[in-house]
Motif scaffolding. Sequence first.
Motif, PDB file in Angstrom:
ATOM      1  N   LYS A  46       0.840  -1.200   0.000  1.00  0.00           N
ATOM      2  CA  LYS A  46       0.000   0.000   0.000  1.00  0.00           C
ATOM      3  C   LYS A  46       0.878   1.255   0.000  1.00  0.00           C
ATOM      4  O   LYS A  46       1.869   1.332   0.749  1.00  0.00           O
ATOM      5  CB  LYS A  46      -0.904  -0.004   1.228  1.00  0.00           C
ATOM      6  CG  LYS A  46      -1.840   1.209   1.323  1.00  0.00           C
ATOM      7  CD  LYS A  46      -1.415   2.197   2.380  1.00  0.00           C
ATOM      8  CE  LYS A  46      -2.164   3.515   2.298  1.00  0.00           C
ATOM      9  NZ  LYS A  46      -1.826   4.445   3.385  1.00  0.00           N
ATOM     10  N   ARG A  56      -1.344   8.505  13.703  1.00  0.00           N
ATOM     11  CA  ARG A  56      -2.108   8.288  12.474  1.00  0.00           C
ATOM     12  C   ARG A  56      -1.332   7.534  11.401  1.00  0.00           C
ATOM     13  O   ARG A  56      -1.838   7.312  10.289  1.00  0.00           O
ATOM     14  CB  ARG A  56      -2.635   9.613  11.932  1.00  0.00           C
ATOM     15  CG  ARG A  56      -1.589  10.529  11.362  1.00  0.00           C
ATOM     16  CD  ARG A  56      -2.263  11.730  10.682  1.00  0.00           C
ATOM     17  NE  ARG A  56      -1.351  12.336   9.741  1.00  0.00           N
ATOM     18  CZ  ARG A  56      -0.419  13.204  10.085  1.00  0.00           C
ATOM     19  NH1 ARG A  56      -0.282  13.557  11.351  1.00  0.00           N
ATOM     20  NH2 ARG A  56       0.386  13.704   9.168  1.00  0.00           N
ATOM     21  N   MET A 109      -1.816   2.556  20.077  1.00  0.00           N
ATOM     22  CA  MET A 109      -1.192   3.768  19.526  1.00  0.00           C
ATOM     23  C   MET A 109      -2.095   4.397  18.466  1.00  0.00           C
ATOM     24  O   MET A 109      -2.290   5.617  18.434  1.00  0.00           O
ATOM     25  CB  MET A 109       0.178   3.436  18.898  1.00  0.00           C
ATOM     26  CG  MET A 109       1.264   3.146  19.908  1.00  0.00           C
ATOM     27  SD  MET A 109       2.821   2.687  19.098  1.00  0.00           S
ATOM     28  CE  MET A 109       3.285   4.236  18.293  1.00  0.00           C
ATOM     29  N   VAL A 163       7.200   8.182   6.429  1.00  0.00           N
ATOM     30  CA  VAL A 163       8.153   7.977   7.524  1.00  0.00           C
ATOM     31  C   VAL A 163       8.652   6.529   7.422  1.00  0.00           C
ATOM     32  O   VAL A 163       7.917   5.658   6.977  1.00  0.00           O
ATOM     33  CB  VAL A 163       7.531   8.191   8.924  1.00  0.00           C
ATOM     34  CG1 VAL A 163       7.556   9.632   9.332  1.00  0.00           C
ATOM     35  CG2 VAL A 163       6.121   7.643   8.992  1.00  0.00           C
TER      36      VAL A 163
HETATM   37  N1  LIG Z   1       4.236   7.170  16.126  1.00  0.00           N
HETATM   38  C1  LIG Z   1       4.335   7.605  14.860  1.00  0.00           C
HETATM   39  N2  LIG Z   1       5.265   7.064  14.041  1.00  0.00           N
HETATM   40  C2  LIG Z   1       5.366   7.483  12.761  1.00  0.00           C
HETATM   41  N3  LIG Z   1       4.596   8.452  12.211  1.00  0.00           N
HETATM   42  C3  LIG Z   1       3.652   9.019  12.978  1.00  0.00           C
HETATM   43  C4  LIG Z   1       3.482   8.620  14.338  1.00  0.00           C
HETATM   44  N4  LIG Z   1       2.475   9.358  14.851  1.00  0.00           N
HETATM   45  C5  LIG Z   1       2.022  10.158  13.885  1.00  0.00           C
HETATM   46  N5  LIG Z   1       2.730   9.973  12.741  1.00  0.00           N
HETATM   47  C6  LIG Z   1       2.516  10.717  11.496  1.00  0.00           C
HETATM   48  O1  LIG Z   1       1.919   9.863  10.536  1.00  0.00           O
HETATM   49  C7  LIG Z   1       2.288  10.364   9.259  1.00  0.00           C
HETATM   50  C8  LIG Z   1       2.029   9.296   8.211  1.00  0.00           C
HETATM   51  O2  LIG Z   1       0.652   9.087   8.105  1.00  0.00           O
HETATM   52  P1  LIG Z   1      -0.154   9.742   6.866  1.00  0.00           P
HETATM   53  O3  LIG Z   1       0.129  11.207   6.779  1.00  0.00           O
HETATM   54  O4  LIG Z   1      -1.556   9.297   6.964  1.00  0.00           O
HETATM   55  O5  LIG Z   1       0.628   9.050   5.658  1.00  0.00           O
HETATM   56  P2  LIG Z   1       0.102   8.352   4.337  1.00  0.00           P
HETATM   57  O6  LIG Z   1      -0.352   9.446   3.431  1.00  0.00           O
HETATM   58  O7  LIG Z   1       1.303   7.635   3.820  1.00  0.00           O
HETATM   59  O8  LIG Z   1      -0.983   7.398   4.745  1.00  0.00           O
HETATM   60  C9  LIG Z   1       3.746  10.742   9.429  1.00  0.00           C
HETATM   61  O9  LIG Z   1       4.137  11.712   8.512  1.00  0.00           O
HETATM   62  C10 LIG Z   1       3.810  11.229  10.868  1.00  0.00           C
HETATM   63  O10 LIG Z   1       3.818  12.636  10.963  1.00  0.00           O
END
Ligand SMILES: Nc1ncnc2c1ncn2[C@@H]1O[C@H](COP(=O)(O)OP(=O)(O)O)[C@@H](O)[C@H]1O
Length: 410
Positions: free
Chosen positions: A8, A209, A203, A175
């Motif tokens: 994904k 998220r 979490m 990330v």
């Molecule tokens: N514990 C965590 N570990 C990693 N990322 C986290 C965590 N908590 C929040 N995030 C946030 O989640 C983001 C990724 O989720 P999201 O923006 O929904 O990405 P995507 O578009 O790939 O689904 C990261 O950029 C980060 O800022």
Amino acid sequence: MNAIAVQKFGGSSLAEPGQVLRAAGLVRSAHRAGNRTVVCVSARGDTTDRLVAEAGAFGAPDPREADQLLATGETASAATMAMALGSLGVPAVSMTAAQAGIAAAPAGGEMRISGIDTAGIRAALGAGRAVVVAGFQGVDASGATRTLGRGGSDTTAVALAAALGAPRCAIYTDVDGVYTADPRTVPDARAIPRLPLGVMSEMAISGARVLHARAVELAAVHGITITVAAPDSGRPGTVVHGGSTDVLEGTGFAVAVTHTPRVARILLQGPGGPLTGVLAGVLAERRIPLEPVGWTSGAAGSEFAVRAEHLPAAEEALREAAAHTRLTYAVDASAGQVSLVGVGLLNRPEYTGRILRALEERGIPAEWALTTQSRASVLVPAESVGRAAAAVHEEFGLARPDASPAGAAT
Ligand SMILES: Nc1ncnc2c1ncn2[C@@H]1O[C@H](COP(=O)(O)OP(=O)(O)O)[C@@H](O)[C@H]1O
Ligand SMILES: N[C@@H](CC(=O)OP(=O)(O)O)C(=O)O
């Protein structure tokens, strides 16, 4: 029969055409390694935010029509990915939820995947094609395309893995793994190599998220291992696995800090007992998740909290309950929530005190605290949420590689 690989890609890792090609390169590697390849994609970049704003331009939009609009982001993204794969020599076909056989049904106030008829996907895989499925969508009983809640493509990917019998689901995001805190808020957070699904579930529900909470639940139910990584980092990322944490239950350890930027506290006044029963019923009917500040009752009234995005629906529920009772309520949306997530937290009674002291030392008032075996949550002023998350992270030494034995839990 070749193994099925489910990958994904989140919207943030598909924003630019170069990123789409890099993601397609990873799919090609899986395809060339002999896997039957299923790709689930989110809408590119900030497309969904833009579509939400567009839908809002006409007042409170009809949910069916808003969903039909929101889902176009993923439909476009799937076609784009299929074209990118084609340009790399990988035969690929894109599918909407309707074409991929993904059905959705209401579960209270939200839509959930209710079943996947995999015949179409299997036929395309059998013909040697990579299948690119639009995430975040499902088709309801009336044939309308509905959406699964913000972040819902993770859930599509895990549901596809379950329906196709794949033991793993790779989630690529911006990330390179699940961190000990949101790295955008707590810069010295570190990636966690291995994480039990139970801890990840806590979490996700408390604000991390990086994975959709429903996706983690589904992975636990179907015994699917999730890996979280960045497409271009070359690092292995985090393995979120179904192993037990039992051996650690008696010890107690802190794994991560999560935060919710804004929650709304709702103070109720009126006659006691039955009042909260009626309200709890109407909140539950709308599937409004309550934050773990619980219900308190006393001369001053009762109090509970919801995440800010659920406030409009909660207020509707409050108005409905008020019509049946002598309820009055006040809303205070100025708080945020910070949680320490881990295992066996009640076996370490000093943890809650350490959190409160760490906040006090930095002049951050904690307005509410609640500890369970898996989470210790506090409410703080919304403007202090980032500092509070960093303070708790520091207090528990989570930036140190040896801080928690989460990696050892199998
Ligand atoms: N514990 C965590 N570990 C990693 N990322 C986290 C965590 N908590 C929040 N995030 C946030 O989640 C983001 C990724 O989720 P999201 O923006 O929904 O990405 P995507 O578009 O790939 O689904 C990261 O950029 C980060 O800022
Ligand atoms: N595009 C939808 C669904 C989704 O899962 O997105 P992402 O994987 O980029 O978080 C959203 O923004 O909510």
